[in-house]
Design a protein around this motif. Structure first.
Motif, PDB file in Angstrom:
ATOM      1  N   VAL A  37      52.909  35.607  -0.006  1.00  0.00           N
ATOM      2  CA  VAL A  37      53.726  36.796  -0.277  1.00  0.00           C
ATOM      3  C   VAL A  37      54.084  37.116  -1.424  1.00  0.00           C
ATOM      4  CG1 VAL A  37      56.226  36.859   0.267  1.00  0.00           C
ATOM      5  CG2 VAL A  37      54.927  35.802   1.909  1.00  0.00           C
ATOM      6  N   TYR A  38      53.926  36.227  -2.620  1.00  0.00           N
ATOM      7  CA  TYR A  38      54.357  36.215  -3.914  1.00  0.00           C
ATOM      8  C   TYR A  38      53.494  35.194  -4.767  1.00  0.00           C
ATOM      9  CZ  TYR A  38      56.656  36.599  -8.413  1.00  0.00           C
ATOM     10  OH  TYR A  38      56.908  36.874  -9.683  1.00  0.00           O
ATOM     11  N   GLU A  39      53.005  35.604  -5.700  1.00  0.00           N
ATOM     12  CA  GLU A  39      52.555  34.586  -7.033  1.00  0.00           C
ATOM     13  C   GLU A  39      52.675  35.149  -8.439  1.00  0.00           C
ATOM     14  OE1 GLU A  39      48.089  34.258  -7.022  1.00  0.00           O
ATOM     15  OE2 GLU A  39      48.132  35.550  -5.315  1.00  0.00           O
ATOM     16  N   ASP A  40      52.783  34.203  -9.284  1.00  0.00           N
ATOM     17  CA  ASP A  40      52.695  34.650 -10.528  1.00  0.00           C
ATOM     18  C   ASP A  40      52.412  33.161 -11.255  1.00  0.00           C
ATOM     19  OD1 ASP A  40      54.903  32.681 -10.880  1.00  0.00           O
ATOM     20  OD2 ASP A  40      56.527  34.324 -11.062  1.00  0.00           O
ATOM     21  N   ASN A  41      52.401  32.996 -12.546  1.00  0.00           N
ATOM     22  CA  ASN A  41      52.002  32.078 -13.411  1.00  0.00           C
ATOM     23  C   ASN A  41      52.583  30.721 -12.976  1.00  0.00           C
ATOM     24  OD1 ASN A  41      49.911  33.583 -14.620  1.00  0.00           O
ATOM     25  ND2 ASN A  41      51.457  33.925 -16.420  1.00  0.00           N
ATOM     26  N   HIS A  42      53.911  30.868 -12.182  1.00  0.00           N
ATOM     27  CA  HIS A  42      54.643  29.736 -11.972  1.00  0.00           C
ATOM     28  C   HIS A  42      54.919  29.298 -10.556  1.00  0.00           C
ATOM     29  CE1 HIS A  42      55.846  28.967 -16.198  1.00  0.00           C
ATOM     30  NE2 HIS A  42      55.931  30.337 -16.517  1.00  0.00           N
ATOM     31  N   LEU A  43      54.826  30.408  -9.662  1.00  0.00           N
ATOM     32  CA  LEU A  43      55.306  30.105  -8.354  1.00  0.00           C
ATOM     33  C   LEU A  43      53.970  30.519  -7.466  1.00  0.00           C
ATOM     34  CD1 LEU A  43      59.046  31.423  -8.264  1.00  0.00           C
ATOM     35  CD2 LEU A  43      58.195  29.011  -8.462  1.00  0.00           C
ATOM     36  N   ARG A  61      62.675  22.511 -12.132  1.00  0.00           N
ATOM     37  CA  ARG A  61      63.749  23.446 -12.147  1.00  0.00           C
ATOM     38  C   ARG A  61      64.182  23.750 -10.793  1.00  0.00           C
ATOM     39  NH1 ARG A  61      63.241  27.513 -17.516  1.00  0.00           N
ATOM     40  NH2 ARG A  61      63.358  25.612 -19.068  1.00  0.00           N
ATOM     41  N   MET A  62      62.983  24.147  -9.798  1.00  0.00           N
ATOM     42  CA  MET A  62      63.285  24.530  -8.616  1.00  0.00           C
ATOM     43  C   MET A  62      63.798  23.363  -7.815  1.00  0.00           C
ATOM     44  SD  MET A  62      62.750  27.870  -8.025  1.00  0.00           S
ATOM     45  CE  MET A  62      63.250  27.657  -6.284  1.00  0.00           C
ATOM     46  N   GLN A  63      63.397  22.277  -7.816  1.00  0.00           N
ATOM     47  CA  GLN A  63      63.977  21.149  -6.784  1.00  0.00           C
ATOM     48  C   GLN A  63      65.511  20.855  -6.988  1.00  0.00           C
ATOM     49  OE1 GLN A  63      60.923  17.967  -7.718  1.00  0.00           O
ATOM     50  NE2 GLN A  63      60.063  18.620  -5.815  1.00  0.00           N
ATOM     51  N   PRO A  64      66.089  20.973  -8.257  1.00  0.00           N
ATOM     52  CA  PRO A  64      67.312  20.799  -8.497  1.00  0.00           C
ATOM     53  C   PRO A  64      68.227  22.044  -7.915  1.00  0.00           C
ATOM     54  CG  PRO A  64      66.372  20.144 -10.402  1.00  0.00           C
ATOM     55  CD  PRO A  64      65.400  20.581  -9.509  1.00  0.00           C
ATOM     56  N   ARG A  84      66.448  33.842  -1.171  1.00  0.00           N
ATOM     57  CA  ARG A  84      67.078  34.353  -2.496  1.00  0.00           C
ATOM     58  C   ARG A  84      67.431  33.316  -3.436  1.00  0.00           C
ATOM     59  NH1 ARG A  84      71.652  37.341   0.467  1.00  0.00           N
ATOM     60  NH2 ARG A  84      71.155  35.635   2.016  1.00  0.00           N
ATOM     61  N   PHE A  85      66.922  33.304  -4.813  1.00  0.00           N
ATOM     62  CA  PHE A  85      66.951  32.466  -5.874  1.00  0.00           C
ATOM     63  C   PHE A  85      66.811  33.182  -7.444  1.00  0.00           C
ATOM     64  CE2 PHE A  85      62.904  32.520  -4.649  1.00  0.00           C
ATOM     65  CZ  PHE A  85      61.999  32.207  -5.633  1.00  0.00           C
ATOM     66  N   LEU A  86      67.248  32.598  -8.229  1.00  0.00           N
ATOM     67  CA  LEU A  86      66.800  33.066  -9.645  1.00  0.00           C
ATOM     68  C   LEU A  86      65.510  32.232  -9.852  1.00  0.00           C
ATOM     69  CD1 LEU A  86      70.150  33.024 -11.707  1.00  0.00           C
ATOM     70  CD2 LEU A  86      68.923  34.922 -10.871  1.00  0.00           C
ATOM     71  N   HIS A  87      64.692  33.095 -10.418  1.00  0.00           N
ATOM     72  CA  HIS A  87      63.288  32.694 -10.925  1.00  0.00           C
ATOM     73  C   HIS A  87      63.510  31.397 -11.754  1.00  0.00           C
ATOM     74  CE1 HIS A  87      59.170  32.234 -12.554  1.00  0.00           C
ATOM     75  NE2 HIS A  87      58.694  33.208 -11.812  1.00  0.00           N
ATOM     76  N   MET A 142      65.230  36.883  -7.530  1.00  0.00           N
ATOM     77  CA  MET A 142      64.156  37.091  -6.554  1.00  0.00           C
ATOM     78  C   MET A 142      64.648  37.029  -4.850  1.00  0.00           C
ATOM     79  SD  MET A 142      61.803  36.648  -9.096  1.00  0.00           S
ATOM     80  CE  MET A 142      60.253  36.136  -8.120  1.00  0.00           C
ATOM     81  N   ASP A 143      64.179  38.030  -4.171  1.00  0.00           N
ATOM     82  CA  ASP A 143      64.516  38.016  -3.028  1.00  0.00           C
ATOM     83  C   ASP A 143      63.315  38.447  -1.917  1.00  0.00           C
ATOM     84  OD1 ASP A 143      65.695  38.445  -0.586  1.00  0.00           O
ATOM     85  OD2 ASP A 143      67.204  39.857  -1.336  1.00  0.00           O
TER      86      ASP A 143
END
Length: 225
Positions: A7-13, A79-82, A201-204, A211-212
């Motif tokens: 669905v989405y990809e970048d350098n981090h996700l 950062r994502m897990q918290p 939905r979250f902040l990168h 992000m949505d």
């Protein structure tokens, strides 16, 4: 089983739509996981030598399909897990359930406690009845449609407990289609259940941009066909 859909990809996700029936991460069955698939995908697409780093930000139950976030860097994962733990990620599910629901919107509050003897969550209406070790579970849902003896719900969990949606809906008489563990009447032909992680939905975690993402159910579950 269909492969995951990117669905989405970048350098981090790396965000994919996990098919029903695929594990999020490895267990004692040794069956295929979405995490291993993601590592192979990155290795092949970017021609990376050696091992590929990829970490799960959260998990979905094996018979559940839908959006799942994997992190390509340790910075993003840390950062994502918290963010999930602190409810900074808004998750929305679609559920096909048995039963005739009259109220278009409902809020559910229960206390869940794992029972290892039956490998399921026991659902209680109060903390006192649940006893020590129980965790509070909250969700809201609204009715989207009725078809024959089934209803389609949009579900918004407010906590992130194990099997929460499955256990809570089953406890109030609306078991998810195909979910025999929590009161479903009949198995689905592909052994999936009618639960799909539809929206995130979250902040990168690095760039902080909003992000949505939405992904409607595919044929990964016969409940949505």
């Amino acid at each position: 089983m269909r492969p995951p859909f990117v669905v989405y990809e970048d350098n981090h996700l790396l965000i994919v739509d996990k098919p029903a029936g695929m594990l999020s991460q490895g267990d004692d069955t040794g069956d295929a996981t979405v995490l291993d698939w993601g590592k192979r995908y990155i290795k092949h697409k970017y021609k990376k030598p050696g091992d590929v780093y990829l970490g799960l930000a959260h998990r979905l139950d094996r018979p559940t399909s839908g959006l799942i976030i994997m992190c390509r860097t340790s910075k993003a994962l840390s950062r994502m897990q918290p963010m999930f733990a602190e409810r900074q990620v808004t998750k929305t599910y679609l559920a096909v359930v048995n039963g005739n629901i009259e109220d278009r919107k409902q809020d559910l509050v229960h206390w869940l406690k794992h029972d290892p003897s039956v490998k399921r969550m026991r659902v209680h209406t109060s903390e006192r009845k649940a006893g020590m070790g129980a965790k509070k579970a909250e969700l809201s849902f609204q009715l989207l449609a009725r078809v024959a003896s089934y209803c389609m719900l949009e579900v918004n969990p407010k906590t992130g407990r194990r099997h929460q949606i499955r256990a809570q809906l089953g406890a109030v008489g609306y078991p998810i289609a195909g979910d025999l563990r929590y009161g479903g009447k009949d198995p689905l032909e592909d052994r999936s259940i009618g639960l799909h992680a539809y929206r995130l939905r979250f902040l990168h975690p690095v760039g902080k941009a909003p992000m949505d993402f939405k992904r409607v159910p595919s044929s990964s579950s016969s409940a949505f066909m």
